[in-house]
Design a protein around this motif. Sequence first.
Motif, short mmCIF file in Angstrom:
data_model
loop_
_atom_site.label_atom_id
_atom_site.label_comp_id
_atom_site.label_asym_id
_atom_site.label_seq_id
_atom_site.Cartn_x
_atom_site.Cartn_y
_atom_site.Cartn_z
N GLN A 27 0.88 -1.19 -0.09
CA GLN A 27 0.16 0.11 0.19
C GLN A 27 1.00 1.30 0.07
OE1 GLN A 27 -2.77 -0.26 3.23
NE2 GLN A 27 -3.65 -1.84 2.69
N HIS A 28 2.11 0.94 0.27
CA HIS A 28 3.05 2.34 0.27
C HIS A 28 4.28 2.34 -0.62
CE1 HIS A 28 1.01 3.39 4.07
NE2 HIS A 28 0.86 2.01 4.19
N ARG A 29 3.94 1.80 -1.97
CA ARG A 29 5.22 1.70 -2.79
C ARG A 29 5.37 3.03 -3.14
NH1 ARG A 29 6.51 -2.71 -6.35
NH2 ARG A 29 5.98 -4.59 -5.38
N VAL A 30 4.19 3.86 -3.58
CA VAL A 30 4.65 5.30 -3.87
C VAL A 30 4.86 6.22 -2.89
CG1 VAL A 30 3.84 7.04 -5.51
CG2 VAL A 30 3.50 4.59 -6.16
N VAL A 31 5.59 7.06 -2.93
CA VAL A 31 5.96 8.30 -1.80
C VAL A 31 4.84 9.32 -2.10
CG1 VAL A 31 7.33 9.64 -0.63
CG2 VAL A 31 8.23 7.85 -1.98
N THR A 32 3.72 9.51 -1.08
CA THR A 32 2.82 10.39 -1.22
C THR A 32 2.60 11.17 0.12
OG1 THR A 32 1.07 8.54 -0.34
CG2 THR A 32 1.60 8.74 -2.69
N ARG A 276 17.00 6.15 -10.91
CA ARG A 276 16.93 4.74 -10.40
C ARG A 276 16.55 4.92 -8.77
NH1 ARG A 276 21.92 0.64 -10.86
NH2 ARG A 276 21.27 -0.96 -9.44
N ALA A 277 17.38 5.93 -8.26
CA ALA A 277 16.95 6.21 -6.78
C ALA A 277 15.34 6.70 -6.69
CB ALA A 277 17.72 7.46 -6.12
N VAL A 278 15.04 7.34 -7.52
CA VAL A 278 13.67 8.15 -7.33
C VAL A 278 12.61 7.02 -7.44
CG1 VAL A 278 11.88 9.64 -8.77
CG2 VAL A 278 14.29 10.53 -8.24
N PRO A 368 7.94 4.36 -13.77
CA PRO A 368 6.96 4.70 -12.56
C PRO A 368 7.60 4.40 -11.46
CG PRO A 368 6.71 2.48 -13.36
CD PRO A 368 7.64 3.11 -14.24
N GLU A 369 7.14 5.32 -10.39
CA GLU A 369 7.70 5.00 -8.92
C GLU A 369 7.07 3.83 -8.18
OE1 GLU A 369 7.49 8.52 -6.47
OE2 GLU A 369 7.86 10.00 -8.12
N GLY A 370 7.63 3.32 -7.37
CA GLY A 370 6.96 2.06 -6.67
C GLY A 370 7.61 0.72 -6.79
N ASP A 378 14.24 -5.34 -14.51
CA ASP A 378 13.24 -5.73 -15.46
C ASP A 378 12.72 -4.65 -16.46
OD1 ASP A 378 11.65 -7.95 -16.76
OD2 ASP A 378 10.08 -6.66 -16.15
N ALA A 379 12.66 -3.39 -15.76
CA ALA A 379 12.20 -2.36 -16.38
C ALA A 379 13.21 -1.47 -17.25
CB ALA A 379 11.50 -1.42 -15.51
N VAL A 380 14.56 -1.93 -17.01
CA VAL A 380 15.54 -1.23 -17.98
C VAL A 380 16.39 -2.29 -18.64
CG1 VAL A 380 15.80 0.59 -16.38
CG2 VAL A 380 17.02 -1.36 -15.71
N ASN A 381 15.62 -3.56 -18.92
CA ASN A 381 16.07 -4.52 -19.82
C ASN A 381 17.41 -5.04 -19.41
OD1 ASN A 381 14.20 -3.95 -21.58
ND2 ASN A 381 15.47 -1.89 -22.23
N VAL A 382 17.54 -5.55 -18.24
CA VAL A 382 18.80 -6.20 -17.47
C VAL A 382 18.41 -7.42 -17.33
CG1 VAL A 382 20.02 -6.30 -15.62
CG2 VAL A 382 19.84 -4.18 -16.66
N ASP A 383 19.17 -8.30 -17.84
CA ASP A 383 19.11 -9.81 -17.55
C ASP A 383 20.31 -10.12 -16.78
OD1 ASP A 383 18.60 -12.57 -17.83
OD2 ASP A 383 19.55 -12.84 -19.76
N GLY A 384 20.11 -10.20 -15.36
CA GLY A 384 21.20 -10.26 -14.47
C GLY A 384 22.03 -11.44 -14.35
N PRO A 385 21.34 -12.61 -14.45
CA PRO A 385 22.15 -13.99 -14.58
C PRO A 385 23.18 -13.99 -15.77
CG PRO A 385 19.87 -14.48 -14.28
CD PRO A 385 19.77 -12.80 -14.60
#
Length: 402
Positions: A27-32, A276-278, A368-370, A378-385
Amino acid sequence: MKQILIAFTILVNANLVFSQTTFDPQQHRVVTTDRPDGRFVSTYGVVHNMLKNTTPECAFNPDFSREQFASWRERVRTAMETIMCHPKAQNMPKPKRVSVEQKDGYRLETWEAYPLEGCVTGFKVMVPDGKKGAIPDVLCIPGSGMAKEHLTGEIEVKNPHAAMALNIVRHGYIAVAVDNACSGEASDLERLAGVGYDYDIPSRILLELGWSWLGYTSYLNKQVLEWMKEQPSIRRDRIVVSGFSLGTEPLMVLGVMDKSIYAFVYNDFLCQTQERAVVMTAPDKRGRRPFPNSIRHLIPRFWNYFNFPDIVASLAPRPIIFTEGGLDRDLNLVRRAYEISGNPDGVEIHHYPKYANPENRKDVKSLPEGLDRTEYFDAVNVDGPNHYFKDELVLSWLDEII
């Protein structure tokens, strides 16, 4: 004793106040804020809002003319020199060769440099057999937790691609491998305890002294780079800097501050670190929102000046290869910088195989935030493994540009 009991009672009562309601992180993913004036009572909310509304002074403008681009590039260099706080090395002993070993197809040399009072920093030099005269050289900077001996193959690695310097010298170029501060032989007691490295405490001390981990690390690398330019076996007009993962950060610093570097290998994804921090604001079960990076990445006033794509854009027109993509939005900024500088072919970009097809990549203007850490990657197209040194791309690219 009475004062201790009173203090304990206050603490218990305070904890009861804050724990009476059930906390649901989702319920608190986005800073409001609930205030009608839009202000925040939460200190996190205040500083998060400050960060969102900070515009870097040296942000790249894709509408620059070539003259404006050249002037902006100097502003980036001045800002980098300001925040990196490199001391002026004076009257330091010259680097010394400690040992030489003949290997199969190359010579392995161990060297020491003495760039600060009380400081020794080691580096490895790998010279291919059968080469005459000065030849190109690659300065190899490892990723987090790696040592230069991983790059040279002296410490066995599970993935043979990780031995960056070994693969480069076998390909016919000189390779110089360095450590990152706090890892390898530059670590403290943690290596005796089997941990290998601890970046946090030295980084904290450096920050208290008005410096930073990246400022210190890049300064050590800069001294090795200056030594390389003086070697008769190395073509000083064909020095390439190659950074894997964490190593891309000192790569950017060196690239901005040293105009003589010929080309760059950027082996990581490119991102807007401020964004990224935002956007990574999804809290954990304790109500704590994550910070994307550890204290070793912190440089005072960094976001007042630039983000990573701005820094990399300022490296144009010198050749650069990206091996692990990112958002096309950010990579296109770099492409535009190379167009303005007059060398549109100077940048080569590869994505993780998973995202090689543009149809599989996210193509967004903003995030998006949160997000939590996994969602962000995943949102920035990174395949970590599949994050590893892509020598299958880099070696052929080196041949082309050199």
